[in-house]
Design an enzyme around this catalytic site. Structure first.
Site, PDB file in Angstrom:
ATOM      1  N   ASP A 114      36.378  53.053  42.212  1.00 55.24           N
ATOM      2  CA  ASP A 114      37.766  53.480  42.320  1.00 55.24           C
ATOM      3  C   ASP A 114      37.833  54.906  41.773  1.00 55.24           C
ATOM      4  OD1 ASP A 114      40.697  53.295  42.368  1.00 55.24           O
ATOM      5  OD2 ASP A 114      40.533  53.149  40.182  1.00 55.24           O
ATOM      6  N   ASN A 159      44.866  45.642  40.112  1.00 55.15           N
ATOM      7  CA  ASN A 159      45.131  45.681  41.549  1.00 55.15           C
ATOM      8  C   ASN A 159      43.844  45.638  42.368  1.00 55.15           C
ATOM      9  OD1 ASN A 159      47.968  45.898  41.365  1.00 55.15           O
ATOM     10  ND2 ASN A 159      47.827  48.092  41.005  1.00 55.15           N
ATOM     11  N   THR A 199      39.504  54.420  47.398  1.00 56.73           N
ATOM     12  CA  THR A 199      40.750  54.882  46.809  1.00 56.73           C
ATOM     13  C   THR A 199      41.902  54.874  47.803  1.00 56.73           C
ATOM     14  OG1 THR A 199      41.815  56.816  45.778  1.00 56.73           O
ATOM     15  CG2 THR A 199      40.037  57.257  47.322  1.00 56.73           C
ATOM     16  N   ALA A 200      43.119  54.764  47.295  1.00 56.30           N
ATOM     17  CA  ALA A 200      44.313  54.841  48.131  1.00 56.30           C
ATOM     18  C   ALA A 200      44.631  56.276  48.519  1.00 56.30           C
ATOM     19  CB  ALA A 200      45.509  54.224  47.408  1.00 56.30           C
ATOM     20  N   ARG A 244      51.646  69.059  60.764  1.00 52.85           N
ATOM     21  CA  ARG A 244      50.782  70.048  60.117  1.00 52.85           C
ATOM     22  C   ARG A 244      49.322  69.822  60.506  1.00 52.85           C
ATOM     23  NH1 ARG A 244      53.393  73.006  56.082  1.00 52.85           N
ATOM     24  NH2 ARG A 244      55.390  72.145  55.385  1.00 52.85           N
ATOM     25  N   ASP A 301      39.597  50.494  37.178  1.00 48.54           N
ATOM     26  CA  ASP A 301      40.393  50.402  35.955  1.00 48.54           C
ATOM     27  C   ASP A 301      41.563  49.437  36.095  1.00 48.54           C
ATOM     28  OD1 ASP A 301      43.275  52.273  36.113  1.00 48.54           O
ATOM     29  OD2 ASP A 301      41.868  52.281  37.785  1.00 48.54           O
ATOM     30  N   LYS A 309      41.379  47.397  50.107  1.00 46.55           N
ATOM     31  CA  LYS A 309      40.121  47.919  49.575  1.00 46.55           C
ATOM     32  C   LYS A 309      38.983  46.920  49.793  1.00 46.55           C
ATOM     33  CE  LYS A 309      41.587  51.142  45.945  1.00 46.55           C
ATOM     34  NZ  LYS A 309      41.410  51.519  44.521  1.00 46.55           N
ATOM     35  N   ASP A 334      41.209  56.886  40.740  1.00 50.13           N
ATOM     36  CA  ASP A 334      42.234  57.201  39.740  1.00 50.13           C
ATOM     37  C   ASP A 334      42.036  56.411  38.455  1.00 50.13           C
ATOM     38  OD1 ASP A 334      43.225  58.764  41.739  1.00 50.13           O
ATOM     39  OD2 ASP A 334      44.826  57.393  42.304  1.00 50.13           O
ATOM     40  N   ASP A 339      61.115  68.345  42.898  1.00 49.47           N
ATOM     41  CA  ASP A 339      60.668  67.252  43.763  1.00 49.47           C
ATOM     42  C   ASP A 339      59.435  66.585  43.162  1.00 49.47           C
ATOM     43  OD1 ASP A 339      62.621  67.601  45.726  1.00 49.47           O
ATOM     44  OD2 ASP A 339      61.403  69.044  46.829  1.00 49.47           O
TER      45      ASP A 339
END
Length: 309
Positions: free
Chosen positions: A60, A238, A167-168, A124, A235, A212, A62, A88
């Site tokens: 993972d 989830n 990773t997401a 974009r 970590d 995942k 993050d 924002d």
């Protein structure tokens, strides 16, 4: 052929599966396809073949490989380039804190995430965002890699095994991180694009939770890996689905939920946070949940203003 069209050839699934399960499976398969393609291109340049072809490690990103959330660091870099405003960005951060502390992954919440994730980059150039990702990695991410986790990844590489990030975060950004760390490749959320232009939609689902696990299984099938010989690191509670599909699971800088599960199941625990450093990363840590669930969501308000202007 666009990623959108390539992703929709998966075989029919059992009727008892929920729509969320099917989206997670689509996301996992699309991520594995994108990861394999990117890794083949990178490895063709390196011309290296790992001696241990059936074992691999999955990390993972993050708060496991990197302090804080990679997508938040990326959003900071885009805000500095006037893609959206600092206010924002602050709102994005606060919403992610609330999501981690008091929020639930409700069906409605995840549906909204699917609809709005990356919506502000609609139209974009994908190549331009990749170029910016390279710059932002150097500016805001390179010094946030956990030395201890990187050492674990290097250990697998030295043993002749392939090492993948899971990773997401968008797959292109995840691939940049993997390449900079000298890893094999990355599984990430796949953003739909046509002719190199982002549509503002995702392929399937965010690469989160069950998605995942689907991605790891799909990649193992493509690469000929024996999951019983593979190792996964995370970590977060989830990621229990991903940690549960491999032979060896390791909790790295675990949240309370994962720490409890790791103790119950006898999984190894590695914690590279100490004293003041651990306290410093507390707020970035909460930004890690559902990483792309808000992925650049701070830009939505900016995009709406831009369209109405």
């Amino acid at each position: 052929m666009s990623v959108r069209n390539a992703s929709r050839s998966e075989t029919e699934r059992p009727a008892q599966e929920t729509a969320a399960d099917r989206r997670a499976a689509i996301a996992g398969e699309a991520s594995a396809q994108a990861a394999s393609t990117a890794a083949e291109q990178d490895q063709a340049e390196r011309v290296e073949v790992p001696p241990d072809l059936t074992a691999a490690a999955f990390f993972d990103v993050d708060n496991t490989m990197m302090m804080g959330a990679s997508i938040f660091h990326f959003a900071r870099g885009l805000a500095a380039r006037k893609y959206f405003t600092s206010s924002d960005l602050a709102e994005f951060a606060w919403q992610q804190v609330k999501y981690r502390i008091i929020g639930k992954e409700s069906t409605g919440g995840m549906a909204a995430a699917r609809e709005h994730t990356l919506s502000f980059v609609q139209g974009r150039s994908l190549d331009k965002l990749v170029e910016l990702g390279e710059e932002i990695y150097d500016e805001l991410m390179a010094d946030k890699i956990w030395a201890g986790t990187r050492a674990l990844a290097d250990m697998h590489l030295q043993a002749g095994q392939r090492v993948w990030l899971v990773t997401a975060t968008p797959q292109e950004l995840a691939q940049i991180i993997a390449r900079r760390l000298g890893l094999t490749g990355a599984l990430g959320t796949v953003a739909e694009h046509e002719s190199g232009v982002l549509t503002g939609r995702l392929v399937g689902e965010l690469l989160h939770g069950k998605a995942k696990a689907h991605a790891v299984r799909a990649l193992a099938a493509r690469e000929g890996l024996d999951l019983r010989r593979c190792t996964a690191y995370s970590d977060s509670a989830n990621d229990v689905p991903m940690l549960s599909v491999v032979g060896t699971a390791v909790a790295v800088n675990p949240d309370n939920g994962l720490r409890d599960i790791a103790r119950q199941r006898g999984w190894e625990i590695r914690d590279f946070r100490t004293g003041r450093k651990a306290a410093k990363i507390g707020v970035p840590s909460v930004l890690g949940a559902g990483a792309v669930a808000g992925a650049l969501a701070a830009g939505i308000a900016y995009r709406r203003r831009e369209r109405s202007a």
